[in-house]
Design a protein around this motif. Structure first.
Motif, mmCIF file in Angstrom:
data_model
loop_
_atom_site.group_PDB
_atom_site.id
_atom_site.type_symbol
_atom_site.label_atom_id
_atom_site.label_comp_id
_atom_site.label_asym_id
_atom_site.label_seq_id
_atom_site.Cartn_x
_atom_site.Cartn_y
_atom_site.Cartn_z
ATOM 1 N N LYS A 293 0.766 -1.262 -0.068
ATOM 2 C CA LYS A 293 0.014 -0.154 -0.052
ATOM 3 C C LYS A 293 0.815 1.092 0.037
ATOM 4 O O LYS A 293 0.508 2.163 -0.596
ATOM 5 C CB LYS A 293 -0.850 0.087 1.209
ATOM 6 C CG LYS A 293 -2.032 -1.049 1.114
ATOM 7 C CD LYS A 293 -3.118 -0.715 0.173
ATOM 8 C CE LYS A 293 -4.116 -1.823 0.339
ATOM 9 N NZ LYS A 293 -5.242 -1.558 -0.789
ATOM 10 N N LEU A 294 1.931 1.204 0.734
ATOM 11 C CA LEU A 294 2.716 2.421 0.926
ATOM 12 C C LEU A 294 3.421 2.806 -0.351
ATOM 13 O O LEU A 294 3.659 3.768 -0.761
ATOM 14 C CB LEU A 294 3.888 2.174 1.795
ATOM 15 C CG LEU A 294 3.778 2.242 3.532
ATOM 16 C CD1 LEU A 294 4.724 1.686 4.102
ATOM 17 C CD2 LEU A 294 3.139 3.719 3.997
ATOM 18 N N LYS A 295 3.958 1.660 -1.131
ATOM 19 C CA LYS A 295 4.534 1.697 -2.555
ATOM 20 C C LYS A 295 3.485 2.103 -3.544
ATOM 21 O O LYS A 295 3.812 2.934 -4.357
ATOM 22 C CB LYS A 295 5.172 0.264 -2.928
ATOM 23 C CG LYS A 295 6.438 -0.108 -1.995
ATOM 24 C CD LYS A 295 7.209 -1.468 -2.674
ATOM 25 C CE LYS A 295 6.335 -2.478 -2.275
ATOM 26 N NZ LYS A 295 7.055 -3.703 -2.765
ATOM 27 N N SER B 60 -2.414 0.683 7.340
ATOM 28 C CA SER B 60 -1.990 1.230 6.128
ATOM 29 C C SER B 60 -2.704 2.522 5.698
ATOM 30 O O SER B 60 -2.027 3.594 5.503
ATOM 31 C CB SER B 60 -1.710 0.440 5.042
ATOM 32 O OG SER B 60 -3.237 -0.014 4.562
ATOM 33 N N THR B 61 -3.930 2.572 5.996
ATOM 34 C CA THR B 61 -4.575 3.748 5.804
ATOM 35 C C THR B 61 -4.273 4.947 6.574
ATOM 36 O O THR B 61 -3.991 6.112 6.162
ATOM 37 C CB THR B 61 -6.217 3.510 5.633
ATOM 38 O OG1 THR B 61 -6.492 2.453 4.761
ATOM 39 C CG2 THR B 61 -7.148 4.656 5.562
ATOM 40 N N LYS B 62 -4.132 4.715 7.689
ATOM 41 C CA LYS B 62 -3.824 5.682 8.643
ATOM 42 C C LYS B 62 -2.260 6.218 8.549
ATOM 43 O O LYS B 62 -2.078 7.706 8.441
ATOM 44 C CB LYS B 62 -3.817 5.170 10.071
ATOM 45 C CG LYS B 62 -5.196 4.610 10.710
ATOM 46 C CD LYS B 62 -6.279 5.917 10.881
ATOM 47 C CE LYS B 62 -7.469 5.320 11.170
ATOM 48 N NZ LYS B 62 -8.439 6.499 11.298
ATOM 49 N N ILE B 63 -1.417 5.515 8.328
ATOM 50 C CA ILE B 63 -0.131 5.638 7.999
ATOM 51 C C ILE B 63 0.043 6.506 6.741
ATOM 52 O O ILE B 63 0.710 7.777 6.799
ATOM 53 C CB ILE B 63 0.708 4.605 7.949
ATOM 54 C CG1 ILE B 63 0.976 3.795 9.370
ATOM 55 C CG2 ILE B 63 2.358 4.927 7.660
ATOM 56 C CD1 ILE B 63 1.546 2.459 9.309
ATOM 57 N N ILE B 64 -0.612 6.114 5.568
ATOM 58 C CA ILE B 64 -0.436 6.773 4.359
ATOM 59 C C ILE B 64 -1.231 8.202 4.732
ATOM 60 O O ILE B 64 -0.575 9.174 4.116
ATOM 61 C CB ILE B 64 -1.263 6.028 3.280
ATOM 62 C CG1 ILE B 64 -0.379 4.774 3.012
ATOM 63 C CG2 ILE B 64 -1.577 6.831 2.365
ATOM 64 C CD1 ILE B 64 -1.132 4.018 2.117
ATOM 65 N N GLY C 229 -1.516 10.605 16.659
ATOM 66 C CA GLY C 229 -1.834 9.221 17.409
ATOM 67 C C GLY C 229 -1.344 8.332 17.289
ATOM 68 O O GLY C 229 -1.748 7.222 17.715
ATOM 69 N N MET C 230 -0.172 8.284 16.499
ATOM 70 C CA MET C 230 0.724 7.138 16.294
ATOM 71 C C MET C 230 1.988 6.947 16.866
ATOM 72 O O MET C 230 2.811 8.076 16.797
ATOM 73 C CB MET C 230 0.771 6.938 14.733
ATOM 74 C CG MET C 230 -0.422 6.762 14.031
ATOM 75 S SD MET C 230 -0.491 6.689 12.346
ATOM 76 C CE MET C 230 -1.884 7.530 11.727
ATOM 77 N N ASP C 231 2.555 5.978 17.452
ATOM 78 C CA ASP C 231 3.695 6.011 18.273
ATOM 79 C C ASP C 231 4.551 5.145 17.171
ATOM 80 O O ASP C 231 4.562 3.898 16.862
ATOM 81 C CB ASP C 231 3.606 5.260 19.485
ATOM 82 C CG ASP C 231 2.688 5.626 20.722
ATOM 83 O OD1 ASP C 231 2.816 7.036 20.552
ATOM 84 O OD2 ASP C 231 1.889 5.138 21.488
ATOM 85 N N VAL C 232 5.476 5.741 16.566
ATOM 86 C CA VAL C 232 6.650 5.523 15.641
ATOM 87 C C VAL C 232 7.963 6.007 16.286
ATOM 88 O O VAL C 232 8.002 6.825 16.756
ATOM 89 C CB VAL C 232 6.208 6.164 14.061
ATOM 90 C CG1 VAL C 232 7.176 5.837 13.229
ATOM 91 C CG2 VAL C 232 4.649 5.879 13.785
#
Length: 378
Positions: free
Chosen positions: A275-277, A368-372, A318-321
């Motif tokens: 999804k990222l690619k 993947s939706t949230k990250i993108i 809201g994402m721990d990365v």
């Protein structure tokens, strides 16, 4: 935490449910060195955990409990070097450019007139350069050689082939230590140890136990001098009252991971990467594509924005990365792993997403939706 997405399992995994239940019931707090009945209860907990670990890892190696991988790494190098120097032997230490800083800093500290150190390069896909290793072994054939191999890299998830490294060292005066911190539950056959390898080290908080407890599995403890001298606990190799609570939590967390042995699958991680690619194209580089990697780690180079800025956007969403090793995240240094892999231009642009090894396809689709969505706003 409520309403947050936790994508930093390589830093610390959440407590296993069995550990939380154990703590809620009222944990064992007795001193395992006490001779009374309650002390013997604690001692039995340690004995039972040791038996379980040896059975799980199919090994007769000695189990040394300590505070975690950093101490285990120091025990291997400092403990073995001190013993060898006492025997008036020359010592040579070998690490690799993608090793954790706990390894690289430890072996560098030991460098002196009797101890030489080499930090070897890795190949472009992150594998150990076996030819460079062969040459270094030949150059130091007069010395006792200690090697650290990071089984699974904490930033990239790249997995080393331990059998190849053992083959190269056959017939030489070599002791291999494996940093196995990111292996448990994240690669197939993580509990199958090679008998030719002298030591393996693991940290409990990476797979669901309490923080501050780990193990090193040693072939021959008599070849080491202790780092911590105390009352003779653990056959004199690691003084101090044993952390019974931590040791039991290790067993419970490992039992949980062992139940999931057949479930190691790359499908969920592959979905996120695809999804990222598809969405971000050449704005990103996914590190380690084409190499053998573990099941839960994605290291992304985002070309548009340095990692320190990108991390703020993810945190606000809201994402721990993380940008890499949790041990150095507060300093925001350039990633030495990216440099070692040849990404000099992008050494400050790395982001690490590390998920639960049991992440489902449904979770991966949502993640993947949230990250993108965050990448597209940066």
């Amino acid at each position: 935490m409520i309403n947050r997405y936790y994508f930093d399992y390589n830093a610390t995994a959440p407590l296993a449910d069995s550990v939380k239940e154990f703590l809620a019931r009222g944990a064992v707090f007795f001193n395992s060195s006490s001779s009374h009945t309650s002390g013997k209860v604690a001692k039995k907990e340690i004995f039972d955990t040791t038996e379980f670990i040896q059975k799980l890892f199919k090994t007769k190696k000695h189990v040394i409990y300590h505070s975690g991988a950093t101490e285990g790494i120091n025990l291997f190098f400092h403990g073995r070097v001190k013993k060898l120097l006492r025997e008036k032997k020359k010592v040579h230490l070998i690490g690799f450019a993608t090793d954790h800083s706990a390894v690289l800093n430890t072996i560098e500290q030991l460098r002196d007139e009797s101890v030489s150190v080499t930090v070897l390069p890795v190949l472009t896909k992150g594998e150990v350069d076996l030819e460079a290793l062969k040459k270094d072994l030949q150059s130091h054939s007069h010395a006792s050689i200690l090697i650290n191999v990071t089984w699974v890299n904490n930033e990239s998830g790249i997995v080393q082939n331990l059998k190849d490294i053992v083959e190269v060292t056959k017939g030489k005066s070599v002791s291999i230590h494996v940093d196995g911190v990111q292996a448990i539950g994240k690669i197939p056959h993580w509990n199958e140890l090679l008998p030719e390898i002298e030591a393996y080290t693991f940290s409990g908080h990476k797979f669901g136990s309490l923080t501050g407890v780990g193990i090193t599995l040693l072939h021959d403890p008599s070849e080491y001098l202790p780092l911590i001298i105390g009352g003779g606990q653990q056959n004199g190799l690691r003084g101090g009252t044993e952390n019974v609570l931590g040791v039991v939590s290790l067993r419970l967390a490992l039992e949980n991971m062992a139940q999931n042995l057949p479930l190691v699958s790359h499908a969920a991680k592959d979905l996120i990467e695809n999804k990222l690619k598809e969405t971000l194209g050449d704005q990103i580089i996914i590190v380690g594509l084409g190499a053998v990697r573990n099941v839960n780690t994605i290291q992304v180079i985002y070309k548009k924005t340095p990692s320190d800025s990108a991390l703020i956007h993810f945190d606000l969403a809201g994402m721990d990365v993380s940008a890499g090793s949790a041990c150095s995240s507060g300093r925001m240094k350039a990633s030495h792993v990216l440099v070692a892999l040849g990404y000099h231009e992008w050494k400050n642009h790395g982001l690490r997403f590390s998920f639960s090894p049991q992440m489902s396809l449904e979770d991966a689709q949502n993640f993947s939706t949230k990250i993108i969505s965050v990448f597209q706003k940066i």
